[in-house]
Write a protein that holds these residues in place. Sequence first.
Motif, mmCIF file in Angstrom:
data_model
loop_
_atom_site.group_PDB
_atom_site.id
_atom_site.type_symbol
_atom_site.label_atom_id
_atom_site.label_comp_id
_atom_site.label_asym_id
_atom_site.label_seq_id
_atom_site.Cartn_x
_atom_site.Cartn_y
_atom_site.Cartn_z
ATOM 1 N N CYS A 70 1.232 -9.237 15.378
ATOM 2 C CA CYS A 70 0.431 -9.484 16.590
ATOM 3 C C CYS A 70 -0.915 -8.771 16.556
ATOM 4 O O CYS A 70 -1.805 -9.100 17.330
ATOM 5 C CB CYS A 70 1.212 -9.011 17.809
ATOM 6 S SG CYS A 70 1.637 -7.281 17.682
ATOM 7 N N PHE A 73 -5.675 -11.447 13.776
ATOM 8 C CA PHE A 73 -6.589 -12.402 14.416
ATOM 9 C C PHE A 73 -5.834 -13.376 15.327
ATOM 10 O O PHE A 73 -6.089 -13.480 16.527
ATOM 11 C CB PHE A 73 -7.348 -13.111 13.281
ATOM 12 C CG PHE A 73 -8.055 -14.373 13.654
ATOM 13 C CD1 PHE A 73 -8.756 -14.493 14.848
ATOM 14 C CD2 PHE A 73 -8.049 -15.461 12.785
ATOM 15 C CE1 PHE A 73 -9.421 -15.665 15.173
ATOM 16 C CE2 PHE A 73 -8.712 -16.631 13.102
ATOM 17 C CZ PHE A 73 -9.387 -16.732 14.304
ATOM 18 N N ARG A 94 1.552 -0.983 13.443
ATOM 19 C CA ARG A 94 1.630 0.072 12.431
ATOM 20 C C ARG A 94 0.622 1.152 12.727
ATOM 21 O O ARG A 94 0.876 2.324 12.531
ATOM 22 C CB ARG A 94 1.342 -0.516 11.044
ATOM 23 C CG ARG A 94 2.381 -1.510 10.603
ATOM 24 C CD ARG A 94 2.245 -1.841 9.151
ATOM 25 N NE ARG A 94 1.013 -2.534 8.820
ATOM 26 C CZ ARG A 94 0.618 -2.822 7.599
ATOM 27 N NH1 ARG A 94 1.345 -2.421 6.571
ATOM 28 N NH2 ARG A 94 -0.501 -3.471 7.374
ATOM 29 N N TRP A 116 6.553 -0.103 13.908
ATOM 30 C CA TRP A 116 7.472 -0.711 12.931
ATOM 31 C C TRP A 116 6.944 -0.610 11.522
ATOM 32 O O TRP A 116 5.758 -0.337 11.295
ATOM 33 C CB TRP A 116 7.743 -2.180 13.281
ATOM 34 C CG TRP A 116 6.678 -3.137 12.808
ATOM 35 C CD1 TRP A 116 5.349 -3.107 13.122
ATOM 36 C CD2 TRP A 116 6.849 -4.249 11.940
ATOM 37 N NE1 TRP A 116 4.697 -4.148 12.523
ATOM 38 C CE2 TRP A 116 5.589 -4.869 11.787
ATOM 39 C CE3 TRP A 116 7.956 -4.810 11.282
ATOM 40 C CZ2 TRP A 116 5.396 -6.007 11.003
ATOM 41 C CZ3 TRP A 116 7.755 -5.947 10.505
ATOM 42 C CH2 TRP A 116 6.495 -6.523 10.375
ATOM 43 N N LEU A 118 7.652 -2.847 7.825
ATOM 44 C CA LEU A 118 8.283 -4.061 7.301
ATOM 45 C C LEU A 118 9.496 -3.761 6.423
ATOM 46 O O LEU A 118 10.355 -4.619 6.215
ATOM 47 C CB LEU A 118 7.223 -4.855 6.514
ATOM 48 C CG LEU A 118 7.572 -6.223 5.961
ATOM 49 C CD1 LEU A 118 8.112 -7.147 7.029
ATOM 50 C CD2 LEU A 118 6.348 -6.865 5.313
ATOM 51 N N THR A 138 3.155 -12.133 10.259
ATOM 52 C CA THR A 138 2.678 -11.164 9.261
ATOM 53 C C THR A 138 2.182 -11.890 8.005
ATOM 54 O O THR A 138 2.841 -12.813 7.524
ATOM 55 C CB THR A 138 3.776 -10.157 8.849
ATOM 56 O OG1 THR A 138 4.954 -10.879 8.628
ATOM 57 C CG2 THR A 138 3.995 -9.107 9.881
ATOM 58 N N PHE A 147 2.342 -3.283 -0.992
ATOM 59 C CA PHE A 147 2.907 -4.599 -0.656
ATOM 60 C C PHE A 147 2.288 -5.710 -1.504
ATOM 61 O O PHE A 147 1.071 -5.913 -1.473
ATOM 62 C CB PHE A 147 2.642 -4.929 0.823
ATOM 63 C CG PHE A 147 3.400 -4.068 1.786
ATOM 64 C CD1 PHE A 147 4.707 -4.369 2.132
ATOM 65 C CD2 PHE A 147 2.801 -2.941 2.340
ATOM 66 C CE1 PHE A 147 5.408 -3.572 3.026
ATOM 67 C CE2 PHE A 147 3.491 -2.134 3.235
ATOM 68 C CZ PHE A 147 4.800 -2.450 3.573
ATOM 69 N N HIS A 177 1.538 -21.530 5.655
ATOM 70 C CA HIS A 177 0.185 -22.045 5.353
ATOM 71 C C HIS A 177 0.281 -23.517 5.004
ATOM 72 O O HIS A 177 1.257 -23.948 4.372
ATOM 73 C CB HIS A 177 -0.425 -21.241 4.197
ATOM 74 C CG HIS A 177 -1.896 -21.452 4.035
ATOM 75 N ND1 HIS A 177 -2.428 -22.604 3.510
ATOM 76 C CD2 HIS A 177 -2.946 -20.660 4.360
ATOM 77 C CE1 HIS A 177 -3.748 -22.513 3.498
ATOM 78 N NE2 HIS A 177 -4.093 -21.342 4.012
HETATM 79 N N1 LIG Z 1 -6.420 -16.809 9.114
HETATM 80 C C1 LIG Z 1 -6.239 -17.964 8.482
HETATM 81 O O1 LIG Z 1 -7.200 -18.663 8.156
HETATM 82 C C2 LIG Z 1 -4.840 -18.458 8.202
HETATM 83 C C3 LIG Z 1 -4.655 -19.750 7.692
HETATM 84 C C4 LIG Z 1 -3.362 -20.204 7.472
HETATM 85 C C5 LIG Z 1 -2.275 -19.375 7.695
HETATM 86 N N2 LIG Z 1 -2.488 -18.116 8.173
HETATM 87 C C6 LIG Z 1 -1.325 -17.256 8.403
HETATM 88 O O2 LIG Z 1 -1.224 -16.985 9.784
HETATM 89 C C7 LIG Z 1 -0.718 -15.672 9.986
HETATM 90 C C8 LIG Z 1 -1.657 -14.889 10.880
HETATM 91 O O3 LIG Z 1 -2.947 -14.920 10.305
HETATM 92 P P1 LIG Z 1 -4.104 -13.922 10.776
HETATM 93 O O4 LIG Z 1 -5.376 -14.543 10.391
HETATM 94 O O5 LIG Z 1 -3.868 -13.509 12.179
HETATM 95 O O6 LIG Z 1 -3.829 -12.687 9.807
HETATM 96 P P2 LIG Z 1 -4.435 -11.205 9.922
HETATM 97 O O7 LIG Z 1 -5.548 -11.131 10.899
HETATM 98 O O8 LIG Z 1 -4.692 -10.742 8.522
HETATM 99 O O9 LIG Z 1 -3.202 -10.360 10.532
HETATM 100 C C9 LIG Z 1 -2.072 -10.188 9.760
HETATM 101 C C10 LIG Z 1 -1.026 -9.430 10.537
HETATM 102 O O10 LIG Z 1 0.046 -9.160 9.608
HETATM 103 C C11 LIG Z 1 0.295 -7.750 9.628
HETATM 104 N N3 LIG Z 1 0.676 -7.291 8.290
HETATM 105 C C12 LIG Z 1 0.084 -7.581 7.120
HETATM 106 N N4 LIG Z 1 0.708 -6.946 6.117
HETATM 107 C C13 LIG Z 1 1.717 -6.223 6.693
HETATM 108 C C14 LIG Z 1 2.705 -5.347 6.193
HETATM 109 N N5 LIG Z 1 2.812 -5.069 4.885
HETATM 110 N N6 LIG Z 1 3.562 -4.768 7.068
HETATM 111 C C15 LIG Z 1 3.477 -5.043 8.386
HETATM 112 N N7 LIG Z 1 2.553 -5.850 8.932
HETATM 113 C C16 LIG Z 1 1.687 -6.438 8.083
HETATM 114 C C17 LIG Z 1 -0.994 -7.098 10.061
HETATM 115 O O11 LIG Z 1 -0.679 -5.829 10.616
HETATM 116 P P3 LIG Z 1 -1.715 -4.590 10.534
HETATM 117 O O12 LIG Z 1 -2.737 -4.854 11.623
HETATM 118 O O13 LIG Z 1 -0.869 -3.415 10.815
HETATM 119 O O14 LIG Z 1 -2.305 -4.596 9.158
HETATM 120 C C18 LIG Z 1 -1.504 -8.096 11.102
HETATM 121 O O15 LIG Z 1 -0.873 -7.874 12.317
HETATM 122 C C19 LIG Z 1 -0.553 -15.057 8.587
HETATM 123 O O16 LIG Z 1 0.759 -15.213 8.154
HETATM 124 C C20 LIG Z 1 -1.482 -15.906 7.736
HETATM 125 O O17 LIG Z 1 -1.086 -15.938 6.384
HETATM 126 C C21 LIG Z 1 -3.738 -17.649 8.432
#
Ligand SMILES: NC(=O)c1ccc[n+]([C@@H]2O[C@H](COP(=O)([O-])OP(=O)(O)OC[C@H]3O[C@@H](n4cnc5c(N)ncnc54)[C@H](OP(=O)(O)O)[C@@H]3O)[C@@H](O)[C@H]2O)c1
Length: 391
Positions: A70, A73, A94, A116, A118, A138, A147, A177
């Motif tokens: 959460c 983005f 985290r 938390w 992971l 995540t 990781f 994705h």
């Molecule tokens: N953005 C895009 O264009 C896009 C496109 C397609 C799919 N997605 C998928 O949609 C989901 C959300 O995307 P987003 O853009 O919001 O991603 P983001 O901004 O990079 O946020 C990722 C989230 O995952 C958490 N996370 C990452 N590694 C972790 C770990 N090792 N342990 C615990 N928490 C971890 C982060 O926590 P911390 O804040 O603690 O690091 C953050 O809350 C992801 O699964 C991404 O792959 C994104």
Amino acid sequence: MATLPLASATRAAAFCHRSGLASSSSVPSARRYAHDLVIKRKTGLPIQRAGPIGGGRSAVSGHVATVFGCTGFLGRYLVDKLGQKGTQVIVPYRDEDEKRHLKPLGDLGQIVPLEWDLKNDDQIRECLRHSDVVYNLTGRNYETKNFTFNDVHATGAARIAAIAADAGVSRFIHVSHLNAREDSPSKFLRSKAEGEKLVKQAFDGATIVRPGSLYGHEDRFLNQMARWPITWHVNYGRTKLRPTHSIDLARALELMMDAEVTSTGATFSLGGPKTYTITELLTLVESLTFEKTLRPGLNVPHWALRLAASITDKAAWWGMLSADEVDRRMVDDLPDEAGTKSWADLGMTPDKIEDVAIVYLRRYRSHLRFEQPVETSGTPLRKNGRYHVVD
Ligand SMILES: NC(=O)c1ccc[n+]([C@@H]2O[C@H](COP(=O)([O-])OP(=O)(O)OC[C@H]3O[C@@H](n4cnc5c(N)ncnc54)[C@H](OP(=O)(O)O)[C@@H]3O)[C@@H](O)[C@H]2O)c1
């Protein structure tokens, strides 16, 4: 909406008038409070709704949801949507500072932060033990020393799914994705495909969501294009993308909490409604910001950029352009896979990027042209192959 024949409508209106009730046609607008009891088929647990129907202050959706990921983005938009409807949201974090902006997104006490890790089963269980819905957002664009892609997208996702199944959670919604395939050239996308498989094995009836590249205020998409003039290209700017509006995706995820279509598990392909090449997107950004984004530049060969990215990515401790990201820039967004569901199954029509991009790009204009309107009702016209705005 079903319509009554005129005679029956008149009779119904007369009855309502005599009995002091609102007429049937005005019932939905007159009914401002929801007091519903729904028994969840899977768990048998009651979900009790109360408060204003449209959500807002003091609304109670009756759900408790945990949103892993959460703090990123997409997460903030989902927590906002859930909080507005009166859902109690557990926000695992985290870093202490990363969850602060989420606290005001719900009524007092409705947004519950919990720390938390992971790799810590007890903490994951703690985060979801009272929840009936669990979202897993995540994800990471690059690998770290702690990781790998597989740790986060595959084994990590499966661990959360297994604990959720064990705790009796009724819906598990996992964000993957659009291009997640086992034979993808990108390690990131292969790990996403592996994650889908493991999640489905661990949680019977899990919902898989496959969005395209997300755009919005905090994206790494439009912002990247607008921030720096592009002086070099990959794949001659021909890679085809289907960008998804982050607000649309958050709305779709919110709807999935109750939608009948997600009760038995489904895969949703939620790419944007139109396909654009990178060059077309850069042209759109240029037309809306009045700033040059498209400099006639060198096309850097894939291997050369990949080599440079793997060296710089190892040298810097923060995430730069990784070699895998270079691979992904060569991958066209795939059409919806046969048998998967889409926006229409949730009753949604997704936004086209040219209709909403100005909201996110206006800040890149100079003060002299900041308020200049976009021609037509927000849709930049194409003229001589380029998007065109009023001068
Ligand atoms: N953005 C895009 O264009 C896009 C496109 C397609 C799919 N997605 C998928 O949609 C989901 C959300 O995307 P987003 O853009 O919001 O991603 P983001 O901004 O990079 O946020 C990722 C989230 O995952 C958490 N996370 C990452 N590694 C972790 C770990 N090792 N342990 C615990 N928490 C971890 C982060 O926590 P911390 O804040 O603690 O690091 C953050 O809350 C992801 O699964 C991404 O792959 C994104």
